[in-house]
Scaffold this motif. Structure first.
Motif, PDB file in Angstrom:
ATOM      1  N   ILE A   1       0.841  -1.192   0.000  1.00 13.78           N
ATOM      2  CA  ILE A   1       0.000   0.000   0.000  1.00 13.78           C
ATOM      3  C   ILE A   1       0.877   1.243   0.000  1.00 13.78           C
ATOM      4  CG2 ILE A   1      -1.755   1.294   1.267  1.00 13.78           C
ATOM      5  CD1 ILE A   1      -2.810  -1.313   0.205  1.00 13.78           C
ATOM      6  N   LEU A   2       0.601   2.173  -0.922  1.00 15.94           N
ATOM      7  CA  LEU A   2       1.291   3.462  -0.934  1.00 15.94           C
ATOM      8  C   LEU A   2       0.528   4.427  -0.037  1.00 15.94           C
ATOM      9  CD1 LEU A   2       2.051   3.772  -4.757  1.00 15.94           C
ATOM     10  CD2 LEU A   2       3.682   3.223  -2.933  1.00 15.94           C
ATOM     11  N   ILE A   3       1.234   5.043   0.904  1.00 14.32           N
ATOM     12  CA  ILE A   3       0.590   5.944   1.861  1.00 14.32           C
ATOM     13  C   ILE A   3       1.569   7.064   2.203  1.00 14.32           C
ATOM     14  CG2 ILE A   3       1.387   4.683   3.921  1.00 14.32           C
ATOM     15  CD1 ILE A   3      -1.449   5.163   5.098  1.00 14.32           C
ATOM     16  N   ARG A   4       1.027   8.220   2.557  1.00 20.35           N
ATOM     17  CA  ARG A   4       1.866   9.375   2.878  1.00 20.35           C
ATOM     18  C   ARG A   4       2.781   9.090   4.066  1.00 20.35           C
ATOM     19  NH1 ARG A   4       2.014  14.250  -0.304  1.00 20.35           N
ATOM     20  NH2 ARG A   4       0.015  14.447  -1.367  1.00 20.35           N
ATOM     21  N   LYS A   5       4.025   9.536   3.946  1.00 22.15           N
ATOM     22  CA  LYS A   5       4.944   9.433   5.070  1.00 22.15           C
ATOM     23  C   LYS A   5       4.394  10.240   6.240  1.00 22.15           C
ATOM     24  CE  LYS A   5       9.885   9.723   6.051  1.00 22.15           C
ATOM     25  NZ  LYS A   5      11.216  10.126   5.521  1.00 22.15           N
ATOM     26  N   GLY A   6       4.474   9.706   7.437  1.00 15.36           N
ATOM     27  CA  GLY A   6       3.899  10.369   8.599  1.00 15.36           C
ATOM     28  C   GLY A   6       2.517   9.865   8.956  1.00 15.36           C
ATOM     29  N   SER A   7       1.960   8.994   8.113  1.00 12.77           N
ATOM     30  CA  SER A   7       0.635   8.436   8.393  1.00 12.77           C
ATOM     31  C   SER A   7       0.695   7.494   9.599  1.00 12.77           C
ATOM     32  CB  SER A   7       0.104   7.675   7.174  1.00 12.77           C
ATOM     33  OG  SER A   7      -0.113   8.545   6.079  1.00 12.77           O
ATOM     34  N   LYS A   8      -0.450   7.371  10.260  1.00 14.38           N
ATOM     35  CA  LYS A   8      -0.562   6.522  11.447  1.00 14.38           C
ATOM     36  C   LYS A   8      -1.299   5.222  11.084  1.00 14.38           C
ATOM     37  CE  LYS A   8       1.138  10.099  13.498  1.00 14.38           C
ATOM     38  NZ  LYS A   8       0.327  11.049  14.247  1.00 14.38           N
ATOM     39  N   PRO A   9      -1.266   4.218  11.974  1.00 18.42           N
ATOM     40  CA  PRO A   9      -1.949   2.949  11.687  1.00 18.42           C
ATOM     41  C   PRO A   9      -3.433   3.112  11.341  1.00 18.42           C
ATOM     42  CG  PRO A   9      -0.467   2.660  13.537  1.00 18.42           C
ATOM     43  CD  PRO A   9      -0.452   4.124  13.214  1.00 18.42           C
ATOM     44  N   ARG A  10      -4.123   4.042  12.007  1.00 20.04           N
ATOM     45  CA  ARG A  10      -5.535   4.241  11.700  1.00 20.04           C
ATOM     46  C   ARG A  10      -5.710   4.765  10.257  1.00 20.04           C
ATOM     47  NH1 ARG A  10     -10.093   4.849  14.873  1.00 20.04           N
ATOM     48  NH2 ARG A  10      -8.825   5.031  16.763  1.00 20.04           N
ATOM     49  N   ASP A  11      -4.771   5.609   9.810  1.00 22.08           N
ATOM     50  CA  ASP A  11      -4.819   6.099   8.424  1.00 22.08           C
ATOM     51  C   ASP A  11      -4.715   4.930   7.452  1.00 22.08           C
ATOM     52  OD1 ASP A  11      -4.877   8.781   9.315  1.00 22.08           O
ATOM     53  OD2 ASP A  11      -2.692   8.785   9.523  1.00 22.08           O
ATOM     54  N   LEU A  12      -3.813   3.999   7.755  1.00 18.32           N
ATOM     55  CA  LEU A  12      -3.661   2.813   6.917  1.00 18.32           C
ATOM     56  C   LEU A  12      -4.950   2.004   6.894  1.00 18.32           C
ATOM     57  CD1 LEU A  12      -1.924   0.814   5.251  1.00 18.32           C
ATOM     58  CD2 LEU A  12      -1.219  -0.216   7.430  1.00 18.32           C
ATOM     59  N   ALA A  13      -5.587   1.877   8.046  1.00 15.81           N
ATOM     60  CA  ALA A  13      -6.838   1.118   8.128  1.00 15.81           C
ATOM     61  C   ALA A  13      -7.898   1.721   7.207  1.00 15.81           C
ATOM     62  CB  ALA A  13      -7.337   1.098   9.571  1.00 15.81           C
ATOM     63  N   TYR A  14      -7.992   3.048   7.166  1.00 16.60           N
ATOM     64  CA  TYR A  14      -8.969   3.701   6.294  1.00 16.60           C
ATOM     65  C   TYR A  14      -8.615   3.530   4.822  1.00 16.60           C
ATOM     66  CZ  TYR A  14     -11.968   6.027   9.713  1.00 16.60           C
ATOM     67  OH  TYR A  14     -12.896   6.284  10.691  1.00 16.60           O
ATOM     68  N   VAL A  15      -7.323   3.510   4.512  1.00 18.76           N
ATOM     69  CA  VAL A  15      -6.906   3.298   3.126  1.00 18.76           C
ATOM     70  C   VAL A  15      -7.320   1.908   2.657  1.00 18.76           C
ATOM     71  CG1 VAL A  15      -4.906   3.003   1.597  1.00 18.76           C
ATOM     72  CG2 VAL A  15      -4.991   4.934   3.174  1.00 18.76           C
ATOM     73  N   ILE A  16      -7.185   0.910   3.545  1.00 17.04           N
ATOM     74  CA  ILE A  16      -7.571  -0.464   3.192  1.00 17.04           C
ATOM     75  C   ILE A  16      -9.068  -0.546   2.949  1.00 17.04           C
ATOM     76  CG2 ILE A  16      -7.645  -2.845   4.004  1.00 17.04           C
ATOM     77  CD1 ILE A  16      -5.112  -2.180   5.668  1.00 17.04           C
ATOM     78  N   HIS A  17      -9.858  -0.008   3.897  1.00 11.59           N
ATOM     79  CA  HIS A  17     -11.321  -0.005   3.739  1.00 11.59           C
ATOM     80  C   HIS A  17     -11.928   0.887   4.817  1.00 11.59           C
ATOM     81  CE1 HIS A  17     -15.466  -1.381   3.283  1.00 11.59           C
ATOM     82  NE2 HIS A  17     -15.093  -1.951   2.135  1.00 11.59           N
ATOM     83  N   THR A  18     -12.958   1.625   4.456  1.00 10.24           N
ATOM     84  CA  THR A  18     -13.604   2.534   5.406  1.00 10.24           C
ATOM     85  C   THR A  18     -14.094   1.783   6.644  1.00 10.24           C
ATOM     86  OG1 THR A  18     -14.321   3.950   3.582  1.00 10.24           O
ATOM     87  CG2 THR A  18     -15.421   4.260   5.701  1.00 10.24           C
TER      88      THR A  18
ATOM     89  N   GLU B   1       4.274   6.604  13.717  1.00 12.14           N
ATOM     90  CA  GLU B   1       4.372   6.989  12.310  1.00 12.14           C
ATOM     91  C   GLU B   1       4.920   5.818  11.503  1.00 12.14           C
ATOM     92  OE1 GLU B   1       6.464  10.596  11.590  1.00 12.14           O
ATOM     93  OE2 GLU B   1       5.065  11.826  12.756  1.00 12.14           O
ATOM     94  N   LEU B   2       4.129   5.385  10.543  1.00 13.54           N
ATOM     95  CA  LEU B   2       4.522   4.254   9.713  1.00 13.54           C
ATOM     96  C   LEU B   2       5.819   4.542   8.962  1.00 13.54           C
ATOM     97  CD1 LEU B   2       0.989   3.475   8.245  1.00 13.54           C
ATOM     98  CD2 LEU B   2       2.174   2.196  10.030  1.00 13.54           C
ATOM     99  N   GLU B   3       6.606   3.497   8.756  1.00 13.26           N
ATOM    100  CA  GLU B   3       7.884   3.623   8.065  1.00 13.26           C
ATOM    101  C   GLU B   3       7.900   2.746   6.825  1.00 13.26           C
ATOM    102  OE1 GLU B   3      10.980   2.715  10.793  1.00 13.26           O
ATOM    103  OE2 GLU B   3      10.583   4.441  12.103  1.00 13.26           O
ATOM    104  N   GLU B   4       8.771   3.085   5.900  1.00 14.98           N
ATOM    105  CA  GLU B   4       8.930   2.310   4.668  1.00 14.98           C
ATOM    106  C   GLU B   4       9.197   0.845   5.005  1.00 14.98           C
ATOM    107  OE1 GLU B   4       9.452   1.065   0.768  1.00 14.98           O
ATOM    108  OE2 GLU B   4       8.745   3.041   1.388  1.00 14.98           O
ATOM    109  N   GLY B   5       8.413  -0.054   4.371  1.00 20.00           N
ATOM    110  CA  GLY B   5       8.619  -1.479   4.553  1.00 20.00           C
ATOM    111  C   GLY B   5       7.967  -2.082   5.779  1.00 20.00           C
ATOM    112  N   ASP B   6       7.223  -1.273   6.545  1.00 20.04           N
ATOM    113  CA  ASP B   6       6.527  -1.820   7.718  1.00 20.04           C
ATOM    114  C   ASP B   6       5.526  -2.893   7.305  1.00 20.04           C
ATOM    115  OD1 ASP B   6       7.762  -0.477   9.744  1.00 20.04           O
ATOM    116  OD2 ASP B   6       6.174   1.007  10.061  1.00 20.04           O
ATOM    117  N   ILE B   7       5.425  -3.937   8.131  1.00 16.96           N
ATOM    118  CA  ILE B   7       4.389  -4.966   7.960  1.00 16.96           C
ATOM    119  C   ILE B   7       3.440  -4.805   9.143  1.00 16.96           C
ATOM    120  CG2 ILE B   7       3.920  -7.427   7.695  1.00 16.96           C
ATOM    121  CD1 ILE B   7       6.844  -7.767   6.836  1.00 16.96           C
ATOM    122  N   ILE B   8       2.203  -4.435   8.848  1.00 18.50           N
ATOM    123  CA  ILE B   8       1.271  -4.033   9.902  1.00 18.50           C
ATOM    124  C   ILE B   8       0.010  -4.904   9.872  1.00 18.50           C
ATOM    125  CG2 ILE B   8      -0.173  -2.165  10.777  1.00 18.50           C
ATOM    126  CD1 ILE B   8       2.771  -1.630  11.197  1.00 18.50           C
TER     127      ILE B   8
END
Length: 395
Positions: free
Chosen positions: A343-360, A383-390
């Motif tokens: 998943i491509l996401i803005r640097k500085g995004s948090k885990p909840r941001d990732l959750a919304y990107v996956i699905h509302t 803050e998520l980092e490049e290559g994180d597995i979440i």
């Protein structure tokens, strides 16, 4: 899917760049307006796949893994060529501007050889200055946006002042259809210190120019970099502008096609290629490959095509690649696919941001997240980092 617009004058190699980046078959010809309708196709950006570090075999679903490199899809839009005066309807005018407005970043293709004039017509190499072609794209878009705002400007400003509305919110609503965010409007309006009801055309243009740089950042692709008249122009472009990438779209396309045919070993973005069996190639083919190696790869480090996409996403848009999984121990989804998605996401995004990107629904039921590499829960402000597995844990 993240969208990138391939823009520029007619006849500068836009469609060649588009084809080489996506292995598409957009029509290419030496006359203006070959591209009438916007062509769309999928290219990719390259990130390191965690499979190598973890010593596991991945099973990608939304992307592809090649020797530890994760190829993440992005959408490219090859829009109709732009000519000066497009905002007034010249050329294909507003159609061009409409086609590019959902893109997050613009790749402005420039003929670095100076062999096309300001209208995109062929001319003697070196007779046209490519630096003249850079600023006009920004100007045309600004003038087009200005035309949109000016239609209702006076009435809108009176309403803002009389009802004490938030100026930034009103403008953001007006321009929401072209991908402008409220935060970008808030920052851009600081460039003009006058009260809104005293803004003149020059002030509106200043505001829109800053807004455009924030909402549609631009990378200059100095195409035809292998031609004799290009080298000095590329130096001048790089001295004046920040993001300038020398490129040879035709060389990239030739190398990819040769690789597909099994004549060479080459992966897009590489600085060199190998010829396993030279006897399979004709003298003309060997000569062409040697020319590309000498005048493009050894000179600039790559053909510039893959570098342009990577820089657009990872540097200009400041994004990272993150790998969501359901089972943090096996790094897989519920079907057992290992490292299934990137998943491509803005640097500085948090885990909840990732959750919304996956699905509302996942975002709304988010509880906490687990760092699968460390097998530990991470805080909500991590803050998520490049290559994180979440792994996302939901209610």
């Amino acid at each position: 899917m993240l969208q990138i617009a391939v823009t520029g004058k007619p006849n500068v190699g836009k469609s060649s760049f588009f084809n080489s980046a996506t292995l598409s078959e957009a029509e290419v010809a030496g006359y203006p307006f070959t591209t009438i309708d916007a062509n769309k196709a999928v290219g990719h950006v390259v990130s390191v796949c965690p499979c190598t570090e973890l010593e596991v075999t991945c099973n990608p679903r939304n992307s592809k893994c090649v020797e530890g490199k994760r190829l993440i899809p992005v959408e490219l839009v090859d829009v109709a060529g732009l000519v000066p005066g497009a905002h007034e309807g010249r050329g294909l005018g507003n159609k061009f501007l409409d086609d590019m407005m959902q893109a997050k970043v613009l790749l402005h293709i420039i003929d670095a050889s100076g062999s096309t004039d300001e209208e995109g017509r062929p001319c003697d190499p070196g007779s046209h200055d490519p630096l003249e072609d850079v600023d006009f794209l920004q100007h045309e878009i600004v003038m087009w946006l200005m035309g949109i705002l000016k239609k209702n400007w006076n009435r809108m400003i009176r309403k803002v002042m009389s009802e004490r509305l938030d100026f930034a919110k009103v403008i953001a609503e007006q321009l929401s259809g072209i991908g402008v965010a409220l935060e970008e409007v808030i920052e851009a309006k600081r460039t003009v210190t006058k009260d809104y009801d005293k803004w003149e055309d020059e002030d509106i243009a200043t505001f829109l120019d800053d807004l455009l740089q924030r909402s549609k950042p631009m990378i200059i692709i100095a195409n035809k970099a292998d031609t004799p008249t290009a080298e000095e122009n590329i130096k001048r472009l790089q001295e004046k502008y920040e993001n300038v990438i020398p490129a040879s779209a035709e060389s990239e396309l030739a190398l990819v096609r040769a690789s597909e045919a099994g004549f060479i070993n080459y992966v897009s973005g590489d600085s060199d290629f190998e010829i396993p069996d030279p006897d399979k190639l004709s003298p003309q083919q060997l000569k062409a490959l040697e020319y590309i190696k000498e005048h493009v790869l050894q000179k600039y480090g790559s053909t510039g095509v893959q570098e342009a996409l990577n820089r657009a996403v990872f540097k200009v848009l400041n994004m990272i690649a993150v790998f969501p999984v359901e089972d943090e121990h096996k790094y897989c989804d519920q079907k057992g696919n290992v490292l299934p998605d990137a998943i491509l996401i803005r640097k500085g995004s948090k885990p909840r941001d990732l959750a919304y990107v996956i699905h509302t629904d996942i975002g709304e039921s988010f509880m906490h997240a687990i760092d699968a590499k460390k097998c530990m829960r991470v805080s909500s402000d991590y803050e998520l980092e490049e290559g994180d597995i979440i792994s996302i844990v939901c209610r």
